[in-house]
Write a protein that holds these residues in place. Sequence first.
Motif, PDB file in Angstrom:
ATOM      1  N   ALA A 335       0.848  -1.196   0.000  1.00 40.63           N
ATOM      2  CA  ALA A 335       0.000   0.000   0.000  1.00 40.63           C
ATOM      3  C   ALA A 335       0.882   1.244   0.000  1.00 40.63           C
ATOM      4  O   ALA A 335       1.969   1.240   0.569  1.00 40.63           O
ATOM      5  CB  ALA A 335      -0.901   0.001   1.231  1.00 40.63           C
ATOM      6  N   PRO A 336       0.441   2.308  -0.646  1.00 39.26           N
ATOM      7  CA  PRO A 336       1.215   3.559  -0.594  1.00 39.26           C
ATOM      8  C   PRO A 336       1.486   3.964   0.852  1.00 39.26           C
ATOM      9  O   PRO A 336       0.604   3.865   1.711  1.00 39.26           O
ATOM     10  CB  PRO A 336       0.293   4.562  -1.310  1.00 39.26           C
ATOM     11  N   SER A 337       2.684   4.408   1.128  1.00 33.55           N
ATOM     12  CA  SER A 337       3.074   4.763   2.483  1.00 33.55           C
ATOM     13  C   SER A 337       2.285   5.955   3.002  1.00 33.55           C
ATOM     14  O   SER A 337       1.689   6.719   2.240  1.00 33.55           O
ATOM     15  CB  SER A 337       4.561   5.094   2.525  1.00 33.55           C
ATOM     16  N   ALA A 338       2.311   6.116   4.331  1.00 28.61           N
ATOM     17  CA  ALA A 338       1.638   7.268   4.934  1.00 28.61           C
ATOM     18  C   ALA A 338       2.246   8.569   4.428  1.00 28.61           C
ATOM     19  O   ALA A 338       1.534   9.557   4.197  1.00 28.61           O
ATOM     20  CB  ALA A 338       1.745   7.185   6.460  1.00 28.61           C
ATOM     21  N   SER A 339       3.562   8.576   4.232  1.00 27.24           N
ATOM     22  CA  SER A 339       4.213   9.777   3.712  1.00 27.24           C
ATOM     23  C   SER A 339       3.731  10.096   2.310  1.00 27.24           C
ATOM     24  O   SER A 339       3.425  11.252   1.989  1.00 27.24           O
ATOM     25  CB  SER A 339       5.731   9.581   3.704  1.00 27.24           C
ATOM     26  N   LEU A 340       3.652   9.080   1.452  1.00 28.14           N
ATOM     27  CA  LEU A 340       3.191   9.305   0.083  1.00 28.14           C
ATOM     28  C   LEU A 340       1.750   9.785   0.074  1.00 28.14           C
ATOM     29  O   LEU A 340       1.391  10.699  -0.686  1.00 28.14           O
ATOM     30  CB  LEU A 340       3.339   8.019  -0.734  1.00 28.14           C
ATOM     31  N   ARG A 341       0.919   9.203   0.909  1.00 29.73           N
ATOM     32  CA  ARG A 341      -0.487   9.636   0.956  1.00 29.73           C
ATOM     33  C   ARG A 341      -0.595  11.094   1.401  1.00 29.73           C
ATOM     34  O   ARG A 341      -1.388  11.864   0.859  1.00 29.73           O
ATOM     35  CB  ARG A 341      -1.279   8.742   1.909  1.00 29.73           C
ATOM     36  N   GLU A 342       0.203  11.471   2.397  1.00 26.00           N
ATOM     37  CA  GLU A 342       0.153  12.847   2.880  1.00 26.00           C
ATOM     38  C   GLU A 342       0.643  13.813   1.813  1.00 26.00           C
ATOM     39  O   GLU A 342       0.040  14.869   1.588  1.00 26.00           O
ATOM     40  CB  GLU A 342       0.990  12.981   4.154  1.00 26.00           C
ATOM     41  N   ARG A 343       1.725  13.465   1.135  1.00 23.97           N
ATOM     42  CA  ARG A 343       2.245  14.352   0.102  1.00 23.97           C
ATOM     43  C   ARG A 343       1.286  14.448  -1.071  1.00 23.97           C
ATOM     44  O   ARG A 343       1.131  15.514  -1.678  1.00 23.97           O
ATOM     45  CB  ARG A 343       3.625  13.863  -0.349  1.00 23.97           C
ATOM     46  N   THR A 344       0.623  13.354  -1.370  1.00 28.43           N
ATOM     47  CA  THR A 344      -0.385  13.372  -2.438  1.00 28.43           C
ATOM     48  C   THR A 344      -1.564  14.242  -2.040  1.00 28.43           C
ATOM     49  O   THR A 344      -2.125  14.982  -2.861  1.00 28.43           O
ATOM     50  CB  THR A 344      -0.843  11.941  -2.750  1.00 28.43           C
ATOM     51  N   ARG A 345      -1.949  14.175  -0.763  1.00 27.84           N
ATOM     52  CA  ARG A 345      -3.046  15.036  -0.283  1.00 27.84           C
ATOM     53  C   ARG A 345      -2.660  16.503  -0.372  1.00 27.84           C
ATOM     54  O   ARG A 345      -3.469  17.353  -0.775  1.00 27.84           O
ATOM     55  CB  ARG A 345      -3.401  14.680   1.159  1.00 27.84           C
ATOM     56  N   LEU A 346      -1.436  16.829   0.025  1.00 26.13           N
ATOM     57  CA  LEU A 346      -0.973  18.205  -0.075  1.00 26.13           C
ATOM     58  C   LEU A 346      -1.077  18.714  -1.506  1.00 26.13           C
ATOM     59  O   LEU A 346      -1.510  19.849  -1.756  1.00 26.13           O
ATOM     60  CB  LEU A 346       0.475  18.308   0.408  1.00 26.13           C
ATOM     61  N   LEU A 347      -0.704  17.870  -2.445  1.00 26.97           N
ATOM     62  CA  LEU A 347      -0.741  18.269  -3.848  1.00 26.97           C
ATOM     63  C   LEU A 347      -2.179  18.451  -4.324  1.00 26.97           C
ATOM     64  O   LEU A 347      -2.497  19.426  -5.023  1.00 26.97           O
ATOM     65  CB  LEU A 347      -0.023  17.224  -4.697  1.00 26.97           C
ATOM     66  N   ALA A 348      -3.065  17.544  -3.933  1.00 27.42           N
ATOM     67  CA  ALA A 348      -4.472  17.669  -4.319  1.00 27.42           C
ATOM     68  C   ALA A 348      -5.087  18.932  -3.726  1.00 27.42           C
ATOM     69  O   ALA A 348      -5.887  19.622  -4.381  1.00 27.42           O
ATOM     70  CB  ALA A 348      -5.253  16.431  -3.874  1.00 27.42           C
ATOM     71  N   ASP A 349      -4.713  19.265  -2.493  1.00 23.59           N
ATOM     72  CA  ASP A 349      -5.216  20.496  -1.874  1.00 23.59           C
ATOM     73  C   ASP A 349      -4.699  21.728  -2.610  1.00 23.59           C
ATOM     74  O   ASP A 349      -5.426  22.720  -2.763  1.00 23.59           O
ATOM     75  CB  ASP A 349      -4.794  20.558  -0.403  1.00 23.59           C
ATOM     76  N   GLU A 350      -3.449  21.674  -3.051  1.00 18.43           N
ATOM     77  CA  GLU A 350      -2.894  22.807  -3.806  1.00 18.43           C
ATOM     78  C   GLU A 350      -3.627  22.984  -5.136  1.00 18.43           C
ATOM     79  O   GLU A 350      -3.923  24.110  -5.552  1.00 18.43           O
ATOM     80  CB  GLU A 350      -1.403  22.588  -4.046  1.00 18.43           C
ATOM     81  N   VAL A 351      -3.924  21.879  -5.794  1.00 19.07           N
ATOM     82  CA  VAL A 351      -4.710  21.955  -7.029  1.00 19.07           C
ATOM     83  C   VAL A 351      -6.077  22.570  -6.747  1.00 19.07           C
ATOM     84  O   VAL A 351      -6.562  23.423  -7.501  1.00 19.07           O
ATOM     85  CB  VAL A 351      -4.863  20.557  -7.659  1.00 19.07           C
TER      86      VAL A 351
END
Length: 922
Positions: A335-351
């Motif tokens: 599964a994608p790591s917690a770090s990857l999920r958080e960084r992906t969330r940050l990017l989605a929020d920026e979008v």
Amino acid sequence: MSLILKVVTSAALAVAALWTVARVPVTPEPSAPAVWGSASATADRVADTLSAESALGQLVAAHSDAPRLDALVAAGRIGRISIAGGTTDRQLEAIRGWQRNAPLPVHVETAPQDRLDLGLEDLGPGPTAAALGATARPGLAFMTGKAVSASASALGVQTPGGPLSLAVGTSAFGPTPAGAVEHALVRGLRAGRVLPSARLGDLSGLDALDGLAEAGLMEVHLTVRDASDVEAIRQVKERGSFTGLIVADVDERSSFAVGSIAAGADVVRAADPASLFDSLSAGVQSGRIGRANVAEAARRVLSAKVWAGLSINPPPPPAAPEGGVQVTRISPWRAPSASLRERTRLLADEVARRSVTVLQDPDGPIPLTGPAAPPSIFTVILDPSADPDRALPFVNTLATGLRTDTQIGYTRLGLGMAEAAYEEAEAASRAADVVVLAVLGTSGEVAPRHRQLASRLIASGRTVIFAALGPAELAAGLQTPEALVIAHDDQTAHLRAAALAVLGQVPVSGRLPRAVAGVASAGEGLRLRQQAPRAGSAQEAGLTANVTARVDRIMERAIANGAFPGASVVVGRDGVVLRQRGYGRLTAGGATVTTDTPYDLASLTKVVGTTAAVMQLVEQGDLDLDREVVEYIPEYRGLGKEYVTVRQLLEHSAGHRPWYPFYARGQLNRRDALDFIYADTLRYPPGTRSRYSDFDMIVLGEVIEAVTGERLDRVLSERIFEPLRMGATGFREPGTVDRSAAPTETDRTWRGRTLQGEVHDEAASVLGGVAGHAGLFSTAADMARFAYLLANGGEAYGVRLFRRTTLERFTRHVRLRSTYPTGLGWMVNAGSGNSSAGSMSARAFGHTGFTGTSLWVDPETGLFVVLLTNRVHPTRRNSRIRDVRTALSNALADAVATESGDAPAAWGFGPLPDDLPIVAQR
């Protein structure tokens, strides 16, 4: 199971003991035009060893719910599987099982969808094509592709479905030139070593396909419904611009499978893969499909697998332990790591934030901030869903960010609610100064009942802000409101982003990805500067994630070491406040400190008040820095004073003594103190050096009063504090007692009491509490407003106090011999290493206060930090504050992970290609 299938399955399982599906490093592909690069050589070696049946199996694709799937995988009759929905754990279990049993690794893809994610339930939603297109930022698209590919690779997915897979030629991303956003997305996916794919709706999309192919598209999908679709496959193949895989979806129409392969498709998918394999096999036997076609398609399919990191090269079998069996190595899909999920969330929020689109006149009501903010706001939510909490992210964000004195009302109207609720909403709207009318939806259609109410409210004559909390089409067909805000999605991040845009707490730059009937054309959208900071994380500000914990440790250690009883801190960068917190207590065992605790600013008065006022007066032409002070204050003359200029007061180069104990000399009123200053002998020739002096700023305060004709406290209140709504900031009369304030010194020399809410500086007290050098009280919350204005170039909260050029002029290093670098009124860092700005840049400017306060702003990195303490309680002999100030500045400066304004660069999805435009022009 048939005898033949049993035999094939047994043979396949024997082969599986030798093959591995471990991800292995792939040599970077050369710049040659071949889409698969060096992966082709490895694929060719394996393809040459395959039987005709094994090669044919590589061309068969199936859905994960296909009948007899596991047996077919083990038999080598399926080369690709499409997964959809479910959780990561469920899909991981399935993927691991297929790869464990397949003779050759299976290519895994996710189903096409309208979001840039993998479509799994427990992974956060990615942005829609419309939202990403509305940002008009190819860099965000590239990073989104990298983020999706990182999760896909972790799970063992080689082709993630997404908006590109919906329709080429009818882009949902918007009309950016040459598809800049889509192309950047393709490049991001490809850079992450997954296969970017697109779906060709019809032949009108061939030109767009050419552009995507140039960007690096590696798969194109076509739905085959009739013979014309088979012909479309042939045309794509013969066109030659696209050299990746062609995937034909025949679903129940397996009769078109043979024709699709014969026309040039590499992979065919059908609802029943067993029947599909049999059909293709019969087509080969009959000659309708050339064996060379199958062999070439298999080579290309294997090349794609190798390129994506699947190992099809069997390693030497490990020696089995005596009496044991060999063990097949299985890829570590996870599964994608917690770090990857958080960084992906940050990017989605920026979008989400960058996509918000605002349409209004230049002087429209957005943002709802500053002196012109309305006294009362009523929010009406039109929500067709049955979820009463669906709109709360928008409502709560809006309410939290409004001024505390704003009257706020809110109602949610569902479709099944009584007519009386609608009538009450209209009545409340008529009583409000501004109505925020928010409509939720995913289809772009508004129910007739809601549309009728929206039309009445817009036509009511009130100021209406219409918020489309979903696709832009929610606003279609309505009378144009005074302001239109489009979120482009109804996910939580987008609802919050829309509210932040209304409040002015994010910069607005989104553009309509497509035209909205009767509203606006594609590409329209205002650019609005951010007017107020928003609360956010360190990573959102482009700082390392652990910096807030470091700030906490520094403050807690300082309190434990006795540097001060308590403190209040605000840290911000690029419009994000990442720390706003009180530490410790007013006194040992006293009340807890908050960011609303009043502190004696001491010498911060010199810049927050006096210098700021001078900057305004100079900018307005009411004060000349190079005029002599005597022209403004006739009493200020004699003994060389007639040549002292206003500039020299600001530079601390007028020649005055640093300070004077008026109270100890019996000079206990304002007039006596000023007379002494005016008559005092200068200590050195003006302009020859810089020596910090309270007298300089006391005189400057009197110059301000002479120019404006008003008392200094009134000038600062009217020109600085009231426009910024710094209601807790101001001077206080001597003798004031405020038990909510942080106490300063226990004065046993003159006043005989502990000062709490009363000015600490003795000269300021003699001057009646109002002076140019000291005397202001404020809170960290108020000071954060002022600091943000400085970091934002002199503009914030709907007002501009001074131009950016004025700020730069006053904070430029003055080249004079001095004990510390100075500008005009401001302390500056100037790379000296002897200021409490620590390792901030040489452009950093700020000031400190004797009571334990400080303010620093770094325009190069976008940082600002406010530190308010009462380090002089109970005695001024405590001097530990300097180390704390420097430690705090260093911690922040060392945590800067990106250039100012480029926080996404720290989230691990870059760097961006050099030729990628920052913004796609339309």
